[in-house]
Design a protein around this motif. Sequence first.
Motif, PDB file in Angstrom:
ATOM      1  N   GLY A  21      40.967  -4.897  70.728  1.00 37.32           N
ATOM      2  CA  GLY A  21      41.520  -5.185  69.462  1.00 37.32           C
ATOM      3  C   GLY A  21      40.423  -4.490  68.314  1.00 37.32           C
ATOM      4  O   GLY A  21      40.954  -4.064  67.232  1.00 37.32           O
ATOM      5  N   ILE A  22      39.348  -5.185  68.386  1.00 34.10           N
ATOM      6  CA  ILE A  22      38.192  -4.449  67.423  1.00 34.10           C
ATOM      7  C   ILE A  22      38.282  -2.929  67.552  1.00 34.10           C
ATOM      8  O   ILE A  22      38.291  -2.313  66.311  1.00 34.10           O
ATOM      9  CB  ILE A  22      36.988  -5.088  67.660  1.00 34.10           C
ATOM     10  CG1 ILE A  22      36.803  -6.451  67.555  1.00 34.10           C
ATOM     11  CG2 ILE A  22      35.929  -4.219  66.756  1.00 34.10           C
ATOM     12  CD1 ILE A  22      37.234  -7.095  66.066  1.00 34.10           C
ATOM     13  N   GLU A  23      38.307  -2.166  68.496  1.00 28.51           N
ATOM     14  CA  GLU A  23      38.563  -0.958  68.605  1.00 28.51           C
ATOM     15  C   GLU A  23      39.716  -0.142  68.085  1.00 28.51           C
ATOM     16  O   GLU A  23      39.763   0.665  67.145  1.00 28.51           O
ATOM     17  CB  GLU A  23      38.328  -0.215  69.919  1.00 28.51           C
ATOM     18  CG  GLU A  23      36.885  -0.548  70.441  1.00 28.51           C
ATOM     19  CD  GLU A  23      36.869  -0.237  72.065  1.00 28.51           C
ATOM     20  OE1 GLU A  23      37.987  -0.103  72.735  1.00 28.51           O
ATOM     21  OE2 GLU A  23      35.730  -0.074  72.555  1.00 28.51           O
ATOM     22  N   ALA A  24      40.850  -1.075  68.060  1.00 29.01           N
ATOM     23  CA  ALA A  24      42.084  -0.763  67.214  1.00 29.01           C
ATOM     24  C   ALA A  24      41.884  -0.702  65.974  1.00 29.01           C
ATOM     25  O   ALA A  24      42.633  -0.029  65.092  1.00 29.01           O
ATOM     26  CB  ALA A  24      43.084  -1.499  67.937  1.00 29.01           C
ATOM     27  N   VAL A  25      41.264  -1.758  65.263  1.00 32.73           N
ATOM     28  CA  VAL A  25      41.049  -2.047  64.031  1.00 32.73           C
ATOM     29  C   VAL A  25      40.266  -0.905  63.507  1.00 32.73           C
ATOM     30  O   VAL A  25      40.522  -0.455  62.470  1.00 32.73           O
ATOM     31  CB  VAL A  25      40.303  -3.262  63.644  1.00 32.73           C
ATOM     32  CG1 VAL A  25      39.664  -3.455  62.302  1.00 32.73           C
ATOM     33  CG2 VAL A  25      41.085  -4.528  63.957  1.00 32.73           C
ATOM     34  N   GLU A  26      39.257  -0.644  64.073  1.00 29.32           N
ATOM     35  CA  GLU A  26      38.371   0.550  63.690  1.00 29.32           C
ATOM     36  C   GLU A  26      39.238   2.052  63.633  1.00 29.32           C
ATOM     37  O   GLU A  26      38.928   2.641  62.472  1.00 29.32           O
ATOM     38  CB  GLU A  26      36.965   0.624  64.542  1.00 29.32           C
ATOM     39  CG  GLU A  26      36.217  -0.720  64.515  1.00 29.32           C
ATOM     40  CD  GLU A  26      34.993  -0.402  65.531  1.00 29.32           C
ATOM     41  OE1 GLU A  26      34.166  -0.982  65.252  1.00 29.32           O
ATOM     42  OE2 GLU A  26      35.531   0.002  66.761  1.00 29.32           O
ATOM     43  N   ALA A  27      39.758   2.097  64.411  1.00 25.40           N
ATOM     44  CA  ALA A  27      40.836   3.349  64.612  1.00 25.40           C
ATOM     45  C   ALA A  27      41.749   3.307  63.540  1.00 25.40           C
ATOM     46  O   ALA A  27      42.031   4.520  63.007  1.00 25.40           O
ATOM     47  CB  ALA A  27      41.622   3.426  65.817  1.00 25.40           C
ATOM     48  N   LYS A  28      42.268   2.257  62.951  1.00 28.08           N
ATOM     49  CA  LYS A  28      43.228   2.360  62.181  1.00 28.08           C
ATOM     50  C   LYS A  28      42.878   2.147  60.912  1.00 28.08           C
ATOM     51  O   LYS A  28      43.718   2.169  59.664  1.00 28.08           O
ATOM     52  CB  LYS A  28      44.401   1.217  62.387  1.00 28.08           C
ATOM     53  CG  LYS A  28      45.125   1.302  63.656  1.00 28.08           C
ATOM     54  CD  LYS A  28      45.970  -0.007  63.937  1.00 28.08           C
ATOM     55  CE  LYS A  28      46.856   0.401  65.164  1.00 28.08           C
ATOM     56  NZ  LYS A  28      48.006   1.554  64.899  1.00 28.08           N
ATOM     57  N   ALA A  29      41.577   1.773  60.424  1.00 29.16           N
ATOM     58  CA  ALA A  29      41.042   1.440  59.252  1.00 29.16           C
ATOM     59  C   ALA A  29      41.318   2.277  58.194  1.00 29.16           C
ATOM     60  O   ALA A  29      41.629   1.932  56.918  1.00 29.16           O
ATOM     61  CB  ALA A  29      39.725   0.965  59.146  1.00 29.16           C
ATOM     62  N   LYS A  30      41.014   3.492  58.457  1.00 30.55           N
ATOM     63  CA  LYS A  30      41.217   4.523  57.438  1.00 30.55           C
ATOM     64  C   LYS A  30      42.347   4.677  56.984  1.00 30.55           C
ATOM     65  O   LYS A  30      42.730   5.094  55.696  1.00 30.55           O
ATOM     66  CB  LYS A  30      40.523   6.039  58.020  1.00 30.55           C
ATOM     67  CG  LYS A  30      39.215   5.770  57.914  1.00 30.55           C
ATOM     68  CD  LYS A  30      38.589   7.166  57.340  1.00 30.55           C
ATOM     69  CE  LYS A  30      36.947   6.941  57.256  1.00 30.55           C
ATOM     70  NZ  LYS A  30      36.324   8.180  58.042  1.00 30.55           N
TER      71      LYS A  30
END
Length: 359
Positions: free
Chosen positions: A235-244
């Motif tokens: 989930g954290i990796e998904a957050v990082e991927a979508k943040a931009k």
Amino acid sequence: MSCSSSLILPSISSNGFRRFSPLKLDKSRVFMSSISVGSRIAAVDDALFTDYKPTNAFLFPGQGAQAVGMGAEAQKVPAAAELYKRANEIMGFDLLDICINGPKEKLDSTVLSQPAIYVTSLAAVEILRAREGGQQIIDSVDVTCGLSLGEYTALAFTGAFSFEDGLKLVKLRGEAMQDAADAAKSAMVSIIGLDSEKVQKLCDAANEEVDEANKVQIANFLCPGNYAVSGGVKGIEAVEAKAKSFKARMTVRLAVAGAFHTSFMNPAVSRLEAALGATEIRTPRIPVISNVDAQPHADPDTIKKILASQVTSPVQWETTMKTLLSKGLKKSYELGPGKVIAGIVKRMDRGAEIENIGA
């Protein structure tokens, strides 16, 4: 100016401390506290401090503020140096040596950083007391709070529990949180440059792509533009991927053991409840603002429940600071390692007056 991207998770003798005069109790909100069995306990109104008017505040940092070298300044003040000696007996090793000499990786661990920051922050109170006019400043403080771990420091400062009892609780808290983190693959990340509503939408988008075990949530409401998200690693990796795509300025993966201030910490709660149940907690002599609901509490049993739930509840630091400033807070003091809290306060009010007292 932005506040730090680090995560901040979170008895001094009361001699010389100013005490509040007795307040009238609203009996409709009074209930019995059960600190000891078989003795009559005076009723405590948990709403005793509801109408507090802050003037001067002590603010205590939490996990993430630690730095190798902290504690060195405290050795010049006997009362501050004594706290480390008392801490070494409880911890069973030389905590001061790790504070001053590291290594950093050891000091940064949850089980060590929490007690190290607790002791160093209370040592900073003694450093302030020893300087000219320091006792007058301490006497002028009429509200206090700490960021996550720092709530324990604030409670010790107000005499809610002894220095030793507080350190034992913090030691156990760090161990319980580490064990809970080891039981599941979880992480935390700071989202920089978004308001809380957009961070929530970012979390919602990430949660659509992961299973229940990897869900994420806002765990730390630090200040506008800086919120920490906790959850499963995927989930954290998904957050990082979508943040931009949500126009976040940046993300910073936090060097912590796991997903603090979420249900991932549930295994720590029962251990904390047991330790808190065995600890004598008294009504603080001044308001201590809770991380859980951004309110002060006076009833010892309520304080115990709040502290037990704190590890799984989002940190409401932004609301706490906004409330203090809106109520007319004139000056704050950040006591302990680092200057992260000062950065948060300045982010929220550039004109705010805050002084750092290190140790």
